[in-house]
Motif scaffolding. Structure first.
Motif, PDB file in Angstrom:
ATOM      1  N   LEU A  31       0.840  -1.196   0.000  1.00  0.00           N
ATOM      2  CA  LEU A  31       0.000   0.000   0.000  1.00  0.00           C
ATOM      3  C   LEU A  31       0.883   1.256   0.000  1.00  0.00           C
ATOM      4  N   GLN A  32       0.593   2.158  -0.927  1.00  0.00           N
ATOM      5  CA  GLN A  32       1.361   3.390  -1.043  1.00  0.00           C
ATOM      6  C   GLN A  32       0.422   4.587  -1.161  1.00  0.00           C
ATOM      7  N   ARG A  33       0.954   5.764  -0.799  1.00  0.00           N
ATOM      8  CA  ARG A  33       0.154   6.982  -0.932  1.00  0.00           C
ATOM      9  C   ARG A  33       1.031   8.107  -1.441  1.00  0.00           C
ATOM     10  N   ARG A  63       1.917  -7.141 -10.836  1.00  0.00           N
ATOM     11  CA  ARG A  63       1.468  -6.793 -12.193  1.00  0.00           C
ATOM     12  C   ARG A  63       1.390  -5.297 -12.415  1.00  0.00           C
ATOM     13  N   GLY A  64       1.875  -4.497 -11.455  1.00  0.00           N
ATOM     14  CA  GLY A  64       1.846  -3.051 -11.599  1.00  0.00           C
ATOM     15  C   GLY A  64       1.018  -2.393 -10.515  1.00  0.00           C
ATOM     16  N   ALA A  65       0.944  -1.062 -10.596  1.00  0.00           N
ATOM     17  CA  ALA A  65       0.242  -0.285  -9.574  1.00  0.00           C
ATOM     18  C   ALA A  65      -1.244  -0.206  -9.897  1.00  0.00           C
ATOM     19  N   LEU A  66      -2.076  -0.357  -8.849  1.00  0.00           N
ATOM     20  CA  LEU A  66      -3.516  -0.229  -8.975  1.00  0.00           C
ATOM     21  C   LEU A  66      -3.948   1.047  -8.264  1.00  0.00           C
ATOM     22  N   ALA A  67      -4.538   1.988  -9.005  1.00  0.00           N
ATOM     23  CA  ALA A  67      -4.972   3.258  -8.426  1.00  0.00           C
ATOM     24  C   ALA A  67      -6.252   3.041  -7.619  1.00  0.00           C
ATOM     25  N   LEU A  68      -6.232   3.475  -6.354  1.00  0.00           N
ATOM     26  CA  LEU A  68      -7.370   3.268  -5.457  1.00  0.00           C
ATOM     27  C   LEU A  68      -8.144   4.550  -5.176  1.00  0.00           C
ATOM     28  N   GLY A  69      -7.622   5.688  -5.595  1.00  0.00           N
ATOM     29  CA  GLY A  69      -8.300   6.958  -5.375  1.00  0.00           C
ATOM     30  C   GLY A  69      -8.022   7.532  -3.996  1.00  0.00           C
ATOM     31  N   GLY A  70      -8.880   8.464  -3.577  1.00  0.00           N
ATOM     32  CA  GLY A  70      -8.655   9.168  -2.314  1.00  0.00           C
ATOM     33  C   GLY A  70      -9.054   8.384  -1.085  1.00  0.00           C
ATOM     34  N   LEU A  71     -10.007   7.486  -1.197  1.00  0.00           N
ATOM     35  CA  LEU A  71     -10.491   6.658  -0.088  1.00  0.00           C
ATOM     36  C   LEU A  71     -10.755   7.483   1.173  1.00  0.00           C
ATOM     37  N   PRO A  72     -11.596   8.507   1.088  1.00  0.00           N
ATOM     38  CA  PRO A  72     -11.793   9.389   2.257  1.00  0.00           C
ATOM     39  C   PRO A  72     -12.299   8.663   3.499  1.00  0.00           C
ATOM     40  N   ALA A  73     -13.149   7.657   3.342  1.00  0.00           N
ATOM     41  CA  ALA A  73     -13.709   6.971   4.505  1.00  0.00           C
ATOM     42  C   ALA A  73     -12.709   6.028   5.163  1.00  0.00           C
ATOM     43  N   GLN A  74     -11.710   5.562   4.394  1.00  0.00           N
ATOM     44  CA  GLN A  74     -10.772   4.577   4.920  1.00  0.00           C
ATOM     45  C   GLN A  74      -9.395   5.138   5.253  1.00  0.00           C
ATOM     46  N   ALA A 124      -7.940   7.263   7.317  1.00  0.00           N
ATOM     47  CA  ALA A 124      -7.415   7.330   8.681  1.00  0.00           C
ATOM     48  C   ALA A 124      -6.945   5.956   9.154  1.00  0.00           C
ATOM     49  N   ALA A 125      -7.724   4.927   8.874  1.00  0.00           N
ATOM     50  CA  ALA A 125      -7.347   3.577   9.299  1.00  0.00           C
ATOM     51  C   ALA A 125      -6.175   3.041   8.488  1.00  0.00           C
ATOM     52  N   LEU A 126      -6.049   3.467   7.230  1.00  0.00           N
ATOM     53  CA  LEU A 126      -4.993   2.941   6.358  1.00  0.00           C
ATOM     54  C   LEU A 126      -3.647   3.638   6.551  1.00  0.00           C
ATOM     55  N   GLU A 127      -3.671   4.828   7.111  1.00  0.00           N
ATOM     56  CA  GLU A 127      -2.435   5.617   7.224  1.00  0.00           C
ATOM     57  C   GLU A 127      -1.276   4.841   7.850  1.00  0.00           C
ATOM     58  N   PRO A 128      -1.475   4.101   8.974  1.00  0.00           N
ATOM     59  CA  PRO A 128      -0.344   3.353   9.561  1.00  0.00           C
ATOM     60  C   PRO A 128       0.162   2.217   8.673  1.00  0.00           C
ATOM     61  N   TRP A 129      -0.571   1.874   7.643  1.00  0.00           N
ATOM     62  CA  TRP A 129      -0.203   0.759   6.777  1.00  0.00           C
ATOM     63  C   TRP A 129       0.513   1.207   5.515  1.00  0.00           C
TER      64      TRP A 129
END
Length: 363
Positions: free
Chosen positions: A247-249, A259-270, A272-277
């Motif tokens: 996971l990258q930001r 197979r390459g990078a998958l764009a996930l968008g802004g993910l506003p609801a997730q 905060a929880a994803l930041e430590p990852w």
């Protein structure tokens, strides 16, 4: 309406194998609770311990407020319906229904009342004089249910009662059981390995694997928020798509895969929880209905269509993205050709994220 309570209930066999490990949950009076999981997960063992057919190695089992660990099955006021109908072939439907009551010495008028009431509920009134050989599979299963029903027990235990029926009969009998539960309001515990059966019948579902409880929740909460990778992969037909990567930001979120990078968008609801990852290996989960064909300029990834499964009101597209197998659920209509390249996008607010190491849900 009886309550059932399990507090750290365990089953350990003489060879050391742990069949059920620290099972704890409460079943409300009148609830229909489903135990589901793959073969060998401990669901039938757990049901048999509640019935008194298996000894309990540890923990406490209560029916209402009474501890029943060492109470004989006949004294627990439960009735059990098994996978096999186990009807007496030489007896009529009425005799099969009344047999247990006669053994218990019930009065004749009481037996006739209970048999009549059960036959009416199960729509067997015109088959009371028939033997099992003259009945359809669905009718035989209804007789097996009726034999438990006439007991008027505190708790019904059902151990994969529909697994011997064909697909059409399974569907109709699911409706029968749900209707019966609604009419009776009796506490029911239902065991199945069929996750569709579990989702359509259970008010709550206990998901087991390897003798341990993985999650207890309502059907839709299990589907929308699986607690771990096992639940995510087990519940849902077709199963959830799982993609591994880092996971990258960089302003927007992305998943770096082989197979390459998958764009996930802004993910506003997730976010905060994803930041430590950020920068760590995770598993991305996408339900088939949330993996959607899109225009090429909106695509997150492109996959090859391998197999097309039209099932009437929807179509399953079995896809290949490198070595990764994927499934997309789409509406019938203009379906892509087999072998064609299909651009796909994600429903960003419906994505699931899991810890690669532990399998637990991140968000």
């Amino acid at each position: 309406m009886a309550t059932v309570s399990l507090d750290r209930v365990r089953k350990v066999y003489p060879n050391g194998h742990v069949g059920v490990d620290d099972a704890s949950f409460d079943i409300a009076g009148g609830e229909l609770l489903v135990l589901v999981g793959p073969s060998g997960c401990g669901k039938t063992t757990l049901l048999r311990m509640i019935a008194g057919l298996e000894s309990i190695s540890g923990g406490t089992l209560r029916i209402d407020d009474r501890v029943v660990n060492d109470v004989a099955p006949k004294d627990r006021d439960i009735a059990m319906v098994f996978q096999n109908y186990a009807l007496y072939p030489h007896m009529t439907v009425a005799e099969n229904l009344s047999f247990g009551l006669r053994l218990r010495g019930k009065q004749r008028d009481e037996i006739e009342r209970r048999v009549r009431d059960a036959a009416r509920l199960l729509e067997l009134e015109n088959r009371l004089d028939a033997t099992p050989a003259a009945l359809s599979g669905g009718q035989r299963q209804r007789v097996a249910l009726g034999r438990a029903l006439v007991r008027e027990p505190k708790v019904f235990l059902l151990d994969e009662p529909l697994s011997n029926l064909d697909a059409r009969l399974r569907l109709s009998m699911r409706v029968e059981i749900a209707r019966l539960h609604r009419q009776l309001g009796t506490t029911m515990i239902y065991v199945t390995h069929d996750q569709v059966e579990a989702m359509t019948l259970g008010e709550r579902i206990v998901v087991l694997d390897g003798g341990r409880i993985q999650q207890i929740d309502t059907p839709m909460n299990l589907y929308d928020k699986p607690a771990n990778l096992f639940v995510a992969g087990f519940l849902g037909s077709p199963a959830m798509n799982l993609l591994r990567g880092r996971l990258q930001r960089d302003g927007q979120w992305r998943l770096d895969t082989a197979r390459g990078a998958l764009a996930l968008g802004g993910l506003p609801a997730q976010s905060a929880a994803l930041e430590p990852w950020t920068g760590r290996e995770i598993v991305l989960g996408v339900r088939p209905e949330d993996l959607r064909p899109v225009d090429a300029n909106q695509a997150v990834l492109t996959a090859t269509v391998e197999v097309i499964e039209p099932v009437g009101n929807e179509v399953f597209l079995n896809l290949c993205h490198g070595a990764q197998a994927l499934v997309s659920r789409v509406a019938p209509g203009e379906v892509p050709q087999r072998g064609s390249a299909l651009p796909l996008g994600f429903a960003g607010d419906r994505l699931h994220f899991f810890d690669t190491a532990s399998g637990t849900r991140i968000v």
